[in-house]
Design a protein around this motif. Structure first.
Motif, PDB file in Angstrom:
ATOM      1  N   PHE A  95       0.838  -1.202   0.000  1.00 37.89           N
ATOM      2  CA  PHE A  95       0.000   0.000   0.000  1.00 37.89           C
ATOM      3  C   PHE A  95       0.871   1.250   0.000  1.00 37.89           C
ATOM      4  N   ARG A  96       1.856   1.269   0.884  1.00 38.23           N
ATOM      5  CA  ARG A  96       2.742   2.437   0.976  1.00 38.23           C
ATOM      6  C   ARG A  96       3.437   2.701  -0.354  1.00 38.23           C
ATOM      7  N   HIS A  97       3.971   1.649  -0.957  1.00 36.27           N
ATOM      8  CA  HIS A  97       4.676   1.794  -2.230  1.00 36.27           C
ATOM      9  C   HIS A  97       3.742   2.346  -3.303  1.00 36.27           C
ATOM     10  N   ARG A  98       2.535   1.811  -3.378  1.00 35.21           N
ATOM     11  CA  ARG A  98       1.572   2.298  -4.364  1.00 35.21           C
ATOM     12  C   ARG A  98       1.201   3.753  -4.104  1.00 35.21           C
ATOM     13  N   PHE A  99       1.012   4.096  -2.830  1.00 35.28           N
ATOM     14  CA  PHE A  99       0.622   5.472  -2.548  1.00 35.28           C
ATOM     15  C   PHE A  99       1.776   6.434  -2.806  1.00 35.28           C
ATOM     16  N   GLU A 100       3.000   5.973  -2.608  1.00 35.52           N
ATOM     17  CA  GLU A 100       4.143   6.804  -2.985  1.00 35.52           C
ATOM     18  C   GLU A 100       4.104   7.102  -4.482  1.00 35.52           C
ATOM     19  N   HIS A 101       3.677   6.120  -5.275  1.00 30.37           N
ATOM     20  CA  HIS A 101       3.527   6.327  -6.717  1.00 30.37           C
ATOM     21  C   HIS A 101       2.410   7.334  -6.979  1.00 30.37           C
ATOM     22  N   VAL A 102       1.330   7.271  -6.213  1.00 31.13           N
ATOM     23  CA  VAL A 102       0.239   8.258  -6.334  1.00 31.13           C
ATOM     24  C   VAL A 102       0.795   9.663  -6.084  1.00 31.13           C
ATOM     25  N   VAL A 103       1.597   9.817  -5.054  1.00 33.35           N
ATOM     26  CA  VAL A 103       2.194  11.116  -4.732  1.00 33.35           C
ATOM     27  C   VAL A 103       3.060  11.598  -5.890  1.00 33.35           C
ATOM     28  N   THR A 104       3.853  10.686  -6.439  1.00 34.69           N
ATOM     29  CA  THR A 104       4.711  11.040  -7.580  1.00 34.69           C
ATOM     30  C   THR A 104       3.877  11.501  -8.764  1.00 34.69           C
ATOM     31  N   LEU A 105       2.802  10.768  -9.077  1.00 34.16           N
ATOM     32  CA  LEU A 105       1.938  11.155 -10.190  1.00 34.16           C
ATOM     33  C   LEU A 105       1.304  12.525  -9.953  1.00 34.16           C
ATOM     34  N   ALA A 106       0.878  12.776  -8.733  1.00 31.83           N
ATOM     35  CA  ALA A 106       0.285  14.079  -8.406  1.00 31.83           C
ATOM     36  C   ALA A 106       1.321  15.183  -8.552  1.00 31.83           C
ATOM     37  N   ASN A 107       2.526  14.936  -8.065  1.00 34.69           N
ATOM     38  CA  ASN A 107       3.591  15.939  -8.161  1.00 34.69           C
ATOM     39  C   ASN A 107       3.953  16.240  -9.615  1.00 34.69           C
ATOM     40  N   GLU A 108       3.907  15.212 -10.463  1.00 36.01           N
ATOM     41  CA  GLU A 108       4.227  15.403 -11.875  1.00 36.01           C
ATOM     42  C   GLU A 108       3.250  16.360 -12.552  1.00 36.01           C
ATOM     43  N   GLU A 109       2.037  16.456 -12.026  1.00 35.62           N
ATOM     44  CA  GLU A 109       1.044  17.369 -12.584  1.00 35.62           C
ATOM     45  C   GLU A 109       1.138  18.756 -11.957  1.00 35.62           C
ATOM     46  N   GLY A 110       2.029  18.913 -10.979  1.00 38.11           N
ATOM     47  CA  GLY A 110       2.290  20.226 -10.423  1.00 38.11           C
ATOM     48  C   GLY A 110       1.285  20.726  -9.408  1.00 38.11           C
ATOM     49  N   ARG A 111       0.442  19.856  -8.892  1.00 38.28           N
ATOM     50  CA  ARG A 111      -0.533  20.268  -7.874  1.00 38.28           C
ATOM     51  C   ARG A 111      -0.242  19.550  -6.570  1.00 38.28           C
ATOM     52  N   ALA A 112      -0.644  20.178  -5.485  1.00 33.88           N
ATOM     53  CA  ALA A 112      -0.491  19.550  -4.172  1.00 33.88           C
ATOM     54  C   ALA A 112      -1.454  18.375  -4.056  1.00 33.88           C
ATOM     55  N   LEU A 113      -1.023  17.364  -3.383  1.00 36.84           N
ATOM     56  CA  LEU A 113      -1.822  16.151  -3.228  1.00 36.84           C
ATOM     57  C   LEU A 113      -3.218  16.466  -2.677  1.00 36.84           C
ATOM     58  N   GLY A 114      -3.294  17.362  -1.724  1.00 37.72           N
ATOM     59  CA  GLY A 114      -4.564  17.714  -1.107  1.00 37.72           C
ATOM     60  C   GLY A 114      -5.516  18.474  -2.022  1.00 37.72           C
ATOM     61  N   ASP A 115      -5.025  18.896  -3.177  1.00 42.95           N
ATOM     62  CA  ASP A 115      -5.877  19.615  -4.132  1.00 42.95           C
ATOM     63  C   ASP A 115      -6.721  18.682  -4.994  1.00 42.95           C
ATOM     64  N   TYR A 116      -6.435  17.402  -4.949  1.00 39.71           N
ATOM     65  CA  TYR A 116      -7.163  16.439  -5.782  1.00 39.71           C
ATOM     66  C   TYR A 116      -8.373  15.900  -5.041  1.00 39.71           C
ATOM     67  N   ASP A 117      -9.432  15.607  -5.790  1.00 40.40           N
ATOM     68  CA  ASP A 117     -10.591  14.950  -5.193  1.00 40.40           C
ATOM     69  C   ASP A 117     -10.347  13.431  -5.196  1.00 40.40           C
ATOM     70  N   LEU A 118     -11.219  12.723  -4.506  1.00 38.80           N
ATOM     71  CA  LEU A 118     -11.045  11.271  -4.382  1.00 38.80           C
ATOM     72  C   LEU A 118     -11.035  10.561  -5.734  1.00 38.80           C
ATOM     73  N   PRO A 119     -11.938  10.868  -6.668  1.00 38.25           N
ATOM     74  CA  PRO A 119     -11.874  10.174  -7.962  1.00 38.25           C
ATOM     75  C   PRO A 119     -10.535  10.373  -8.688  1.00 38.25           C
ATOM     76  N   SER A 120      -9.954  11.547  -8.573  1.00 44.04           N
ATOM     77  CA  SER A 120      -8.653  11.792  -9.202  1.00 44.04           C
ATOM     78  C   SER A 120      -7.565  10.970  -8.525  1.00 44.04           C
ATOM     79  N   LEU A 121      -7.603  10.928  -7.200  1.00 45.93           N
ATOM     80  CA  LEU A 121      -6.617  10.128  -6.468  1.00 45.93           C
ATOM     81  C   LEU A 121      -6.786   8.643  -6.789  1.00 45.93           C
ATOM     82  N   GLU A 122      -8.028   8.196  -6.909  1.00 51.33           N
ATOM     83  CA  GLU A 122      -8.271   6.795  -7.266  1.00 51.33           C
ATOM     84  C   GLU A 122      -7.755   6.496  -8.675  1.00 51.33           C
ATOM     85  N   ALA A 123      -7.860   7.454  -9.584  1.00 45.76           N
ATOM     86  CA  ALA A 123      -7.319   7.263 -10.937  1.00 45.76           C
ATOM     87  C   ALA A 123      -5.802   7.108 -10.871  1.00 45.76           C
TER      88      ALA A 123
END
Length: 150
Positions: free
Chosen positions: A106-134
């Motif tokens: 889980f941790r490894h996958r969520f670290e990848h989620v953080v990386t994907l969010a960072n690549e789009e240039g927005r803070a993780l907390g700026d995304y809604d749940l459907p975006s985070l699930e994507a």
């Protein structure tokens, strides 16, 4: 000839070799093992799986209650965890290790989620749940593709 060990002494003495100070997962497995030693155990996994389903149904009943009784809910969650640990024991799986590995996955996958969010240039907390699930789905797919390429 039976593999069941005789029990002598008091009910307290029956569990004296199972240390309640053990971590909860290990303690549950020790209690279950002790009961198995005297024949109180299913011989197949299907009844264990049926018990898990029964316990999950009871969790759902508690969630459906209005209001939810947190004490009852906690009890049903505990019963469900105990039943899942029993299945792990039946399959000779260390429940603690299985949970640790699942947590690390889980941790490894969520670290990848953080990386994907960072690549789009927005803070993780700026995304809604459907975006985070994507992002999660992408992270899981990347992990599976990596495993297949090994």
């Amino acid at each position: 000839m039976s593999n069941v060990k005789p029990v002598n002494g008091s009910a307290d003495a029956f569990f004296e070799a199972t240390d309640p100070a053990l971590p909860a997962l290990k303690y549950a497995q020790a209690l279950q093992q002790r009961c198995r030693d005297v024949g109180f155990d299913w011989h197949e996994t299907q009844p264990v799986l049926d018990k898990i389903k029964e316990e999950v149904d009871e969790v759902q009943q508690e969630l459906d209650a209005s209001p939810v009784d947190k004490s009852r809910f906690q009890e049903e969650i505990g019963d469900t965890l105990f039943a899942i640990i029993n299945l792990a024991r039946h399959m000779d799986i260390d429940a603690d290790r299985a949970l640790r590995e699942a947590s690390e996955k889980f941790r490894h996958r969520f670290e990848h989620v953080v990386t994907l969010a960072n690549e789009e240039g927005r803070a993780l907390g700026d995304y809604d749940l459907p975006s985070l699930e994507a992002f999660w789905v992408k992270a899981k797919a990347a992990e599976l593709a990596k495993q297949k390429s090994r």
